[in-house]
Enzyme design. Structure first.
Site, PDB file in Angstrom:
ATOM      1  N   LYS A  60       0.816  -1.213   0.000  1.00 23.23           N
ATOM      2  CA  LYS A  60       0.000   0.000   0.000  1.00 23.23           C
ATOM      3  C   LYS A  60       0.854   1.268   0.000  1.00 23.23           C
ATOM      4  CE  LYS A  60      -0.779   0.705   4.962  1.00 23.23           C
ATOM      5  NZ  LYS A  60      -0.182   2.042   5.044  1.00 23.23           N
ATOM      6  N   THR A  61       1.968   1.262   0.711  1.00 23.79           N
ATOM      7  CA  THR A  61       2.824   2.449   0.742  1.00 23.79           C
ATOM      8  C   THR A  61       3.397   2.726  -0.644  1.00 23.79           C
ATOM      9  OG1 THR A  61       3.394   1.959   3.044  1.00 23.79           O
ATOM     10  CG2 THR A  61       4.788   3.539   1.880  1.00 23.79           C
ATOM     11  N   ASP A 247      -4.235   7.673   4.249  1.00 20.94           N
ATOM     12  CA  ASP A 247      -3.678   6.364   4.610  1.00 20.94           C
ATOM     13  C   ASP A 247      -4.420   5.811   5.827  1.00 20.94           C
ATOM     14  OD1 ASP A 247      -2.043   4.156   4.606  1.00 20.94           O
ATOM     15  OD2 ASP A 247      -0.330   5.163   5.529  1.00 20.94           O
ATOM     16  N   GLU A 248      -4.490   4.492   5.939  1.00 21.66           N
ATOM     17  CA  GLU A 248      -5.101   3.807   7.086  1.00 21.66           C
ATOM     18  C   GLU A 248      -6.526   4.311   7.336  1.00 21.66           C
ATOM     19  OE1 GLU A 248      -3.672   1.300   8.211  1.00 21.66           O
ATOM     20  OE2 GLU A 248      -1.507   1.527   8.230  1.00 21.66           O
ATOM     21  N   GLN A 278      -8.298  -4.949   8.948  1.00 25.81           N
ATOM     22  CA  GLN A 278      -7.295  -4.587   9.945  1.00 25.81           C
ATOM     23  C   GLN A 278      -7.750  -3.400  10.801  1.00 25.81           C
ATOM     24  OE1 GLN A 278      -2.973  -5.078   8.907  1.00 25.81           O
ATOM     25  NE2 GLN A 278      -3.749  -5.031   6.809  1.00 25.81           N
ATOM     26  N   ARG A 624       1.233 -10.982  10.338  1.00 28.07           N
ATOM     27  CA  ARG A 624       2.543 -10.372  10.614  1.00 28.07           C
ATOM     28  C   ARG A 624       3.673 -11.309  10.183  1.00 28.07           C
ATOM     29  NH1 ARG A 624       1.197  -6.177   9.757  1.00 28.07           N
ATOM     30  NH2 ARG A 624      -0.708  -7.272   9.208  1.00 28.07           N
TER      31      ARG A 624
END
Length: 754
Positions: A60-61, A247-248, A278, A624
């Site tokens: 995503k970044t 973002d997020e 998430q 993770r």
């Protein structure tokens, strides 16, 4: 590059300038090359509303930074016409640096920062319009609490009964929802101070204005007030921002959501990147509904799903996807990778919490012996108190570790305070410990009283506690302080007297309750208060494991002396909430039991919504890991100094069986555990039949069923005993392990499937 806008509070509104020439002139395709199809689609879709559903590890970044570079270098906007919002300063800084590297030059003028930073920037430009000056002060949490204490005193409200920190939490939650005092309805008012919270909120806001100050919640709330009262100012910003990137997005609260929606109504080119799977911060105001209703908020919005994962193996992704598919509140996506191979997720039932810590740390040692760096291994727990058992074992074996997102167990504030009480109980002449707790919680013993005691102690060559005995017999102390010291001295004498007849852990538990220290955190009502209470209970349990208080205090002293070593690789120990955004080669997930995970507070307070957030937390934990995931659950766990028999977390049964492997527990050494062996055996037997058969037995026969069709491993519900797990089937009789109620034999017609 000059800014086509000069936006000030009282200045004229300048019409939007035409887009400039590109900053640099690489072909636009340069920022699409090297991206997968979904990533390229998200970068190229610059016009209109776009929601990028970015699964864990899907880049995503990379999408955000390439999208920014693409907009800038194709001349679609000046830097000052782009608003990019993140949740942390670190993320904002890294995004700016990466965009600069992509386009080959620093980007100046970009509105890039956190919600609070951008909100403060806008507020300072228009401070007079909301009753402040541009030099207003931003209060931190401590300043906020001090100001609220002043207000409570002015209202003759007892800060012990109605703590200022609890009121601060209530006000912050209202501000997160975009509610000014006049918008808080009587029905939404808190029971704080018998229904006076709303009025106290109004007084607090008025006091802030007098002080020319704002707290963090105001930075967005006052933006909303500004935009509502001055539509011309809002229109300026709507014209200014040609593109918005967020973002997020799944972590936004109501105030942030409203702020973004207002700003996006100009050009309507808003791109939100997030993952509904998430969203794990509901307890601090995040609303997963913000991302779920994106298509409703922005008609014709495009949804781009990033599903190709570059982090984990396929078995890990399949296990995580199978688990999260049980959530109803999601937009839906399935992670996949083209990387070959991968080990299944392992499940292991252990007999108790101590064996769980030993089993996991033994596996860590084995991984280390095979060349795995400790820096790439993590133990992720649901609750902070779980870290103690692992820390004790790691220190015992000399394995370097770090606690991420908080201090080590014995370094936490509430633990240090409680241990200070224990030190005074054990050694009355411990001046440092006595000074720490003498007015904790508040007893009306101020600095002047302590100064007098110190002077008396030095003059007579006594400790502080012994000087108390002399001081209370004189008239030098204020009456309130004298009465408080007399009561505290009598309390310690009583607690010491109990040590001869009661277990020392029970005495300490009584001490923490009767001293008011436990009550201090019980009344706090802050987001971290339940965790602090759990830590205090874990401390009492730790003390019970030592023969004497002295032996425990010596152990703690040695633990605290064990300083962190240099820059060597360290095992990471943290909560699941702290792990979001991180990745490791190997991840251990302990404590997957009903009553711990999902956490009962989440279920009690939020019901189905709480359960779905807990499931998302489990999903975050699994994703993770790059190569290995190891899940454990304990048949018995010592909770509040009592043994509790557990059943596995419902999340274990929801894992797809083809991607998990059940491990057998190691045989315990004789006398090594404190539990009923039969209950542990039954637990392990139930676990064996619960969605995770041994991979080596694909042709095993189907477990027997009762006349009503129940089999071992099924979850059932009983009208009297509640939810449980079928352990064994004998005709129409079922052995069922009920949550909190042990194993009972029940006729199958008396239960139904849960």
């Amino acid at each position: 590059m000059s800014d086509p806008f000069d936006l000030v509070a009282a200045g004229p509104r300048t019409p939007a300038a035409p887009p400039p020439a590109p900053l640099v002139r690489p072909p636009a395709a340069d920022f699409l090359a090297g991206l997968n199809q979904a990533q390229a689609e998200a970068v190229a879709a610059t016009e209109g509303a776009v929601l990028v559903l970015a699964g864990a590890g899907t880049g995503k970044t990379r999408v955000l930074t390439h999208r920014l570079a693409h907009i800038l270098t194709t001349g679609r906007a000046w830097p000052s016409q782009i608003l990019a919002v993140t949740f942390t300063n670190k993320a904002a800084r890294e995004m700016g640096e990466r965009v600069g590297r992509l386009i080959g030059q620093a980007v100046e003028g970009l509105w890039l920062g956190t919600f609070h930073a951008i909100g403060a920037r806008i507020l300072r430009r228009h401070a007079e319009l909301v009753g402040l000056t541009p030099t207003f002060t931003i209060l931190d949490a401590d300043d906020q609490v001090r100001l609220l204490k002043q207000i409570l005193r002015a209202e003759n409200l007892d800060d012990k009964r109605w703590p200022a920190r609890a009121l601060a939490g209530i006000i912050s939650r209202w501000k997160d929802r975009g509610l000014t005092p006049d918008k808080v309805t009587p029905a939404e008012d808190s029971d704080f101070a018998l229904g006076k919270a709303r009025a106290l909120y109004a007084t607090y806001q008025a006091r802030l204005k007098t002080l020319n100050a704002a707290d963090f919640g105001d930075l967005l709330l006052l933006n909303l007030t500004l935009f509502a009262a001055h539509p011309d100012v809002l229109a300026d910003y709507q014209r200014r921002f040609r593109y918005l990137l967020v973002d997020e997005y799944q972590d936004t609260n109501v105030a942030q959501y409203l702020w973004l929606r207002l700003l996006a109504q100009g050009h309507r080119n808003i791109c939100c990147v997030g993952d509904d799977d998430q969203s794990i911060y509901g307890w601090r105001g995040a609303e997963v509904g913000n991302i779920l209703r994106f298509e409703t908020d922005f008609t014709g919005a495009r949804i781009v799903r990033l599903e190709r994962n570059y982090r984990s193996t396929q078995p890990i992704l399949s296990a995580a996807s199978g688990l999260i598919a049980h959530n109803a509140g999601r937009l839906g996506k399935t992670l996949w990778t083209d990387a070959p191979g991968g080990e299944p997720v392992t499940l292991q039932a252990v007999l108790d919490g101590d064996q769980e810590a030993r089993t996991i740390i033994d596996e860590v040692e084995a991984l280390q012996a095979r060349g795995q760096s400790l820096a790439d291994i993590a133990v992720l727990v649901r609750a902070g108190f779980q870290t103690r058992a692992f820390e004790e074992r790691l220190i015992q074996l000399g394995i370097a570790y770090r606690v991420v997102g908080g201090p080590r167990f014995y370094e936490r504030q509430e633990i240090r305070d409680a241990i200070a009480y224990v030190r005074v109980l054990h050694q009355p002449d411990d001046d440092l410990a006595f000074e720490r707790i003498v007015n904790l919680p508040k007893r009306g013993i101020g600095d002047s009283t302590l100064l007098l005691l110190h002077g008396l102690a030095r003059a007579r060559g006594l400790s502080l506690t012994r000087s108390v005995t002399l001081a209370v017999e004189t008239d030098e102390l204020p009456p309130k302080a004298r009465a408080a010291l007399l009561a505290l001295r009598a309390d310690f004498e009583r607690w010491r007297g109990q040590l001869g007849s009661l277990p020392h852990a029970q005495v300490i538990e009584t001490l923490l309750d009767e001293s008011g220290y436990t009550g201090l955190w019980r009344a706090a009502k802050t987001a971290d208060a339940p965790g602090r209470l759990e830590n205090l209970r874990e401390l009492v349990q730790a003390i019970a494991e030592f023969e004497t208080i002295g032996a425990f205090l010596e152990h703690v002293a040695l633990v605290m002396e064990n300083a962190e070593s240099g820059n060597q690789p360290k095992l990471s120990v943290m909560t699941l909430h702290s792990a979001k955004g991180l990745e490791f080669d190997v991840v251990f997930l302990p404590g997957w039991e009903e009553g711990l995970f999902p956490h009962p507070l989440a279920l009690d307070e939020q019901g189905t919504a709480g359960l779905e957030e807990e499931r998302r937390l489990a999903y975050v934990g699994i994703t993770r890991a790059k190569r290995e995931v190891h899940i454990t659950c304990a048949a018995s766990r010592l909770v509040h100094n009592q043994w509790r028999h557990n059943i596995p977390s419902r999340f274990i049964a929801e894992l797809p069986v083809q991607h998990v492997l059940r491990r057998d527990s190691a045989t315990p050494s004789p006398g090594g555990f404190r539990y009923r062996q039969s209950a542990a055996d039954a637990y392990v037997a139930a676990f064996a039949g619960q969605g995770a058969p041994r991979a080596a037995a694909p042709g095993a026969r189907t477990p027997p069923a009762s006349p009503q069709g129940f089999r071992a491993g099924e979850r059932v519900r009983h009208a009297r005993f509640g939810d449980g797990l079928v352990v064994a089937v004998d005709g129409n009789k079922l052995d069922i392990a009920f949550t909190g109620g042990g194993i009972k034999k029940v006729i199958d017609s008396f239960v139904e499937r849960a």
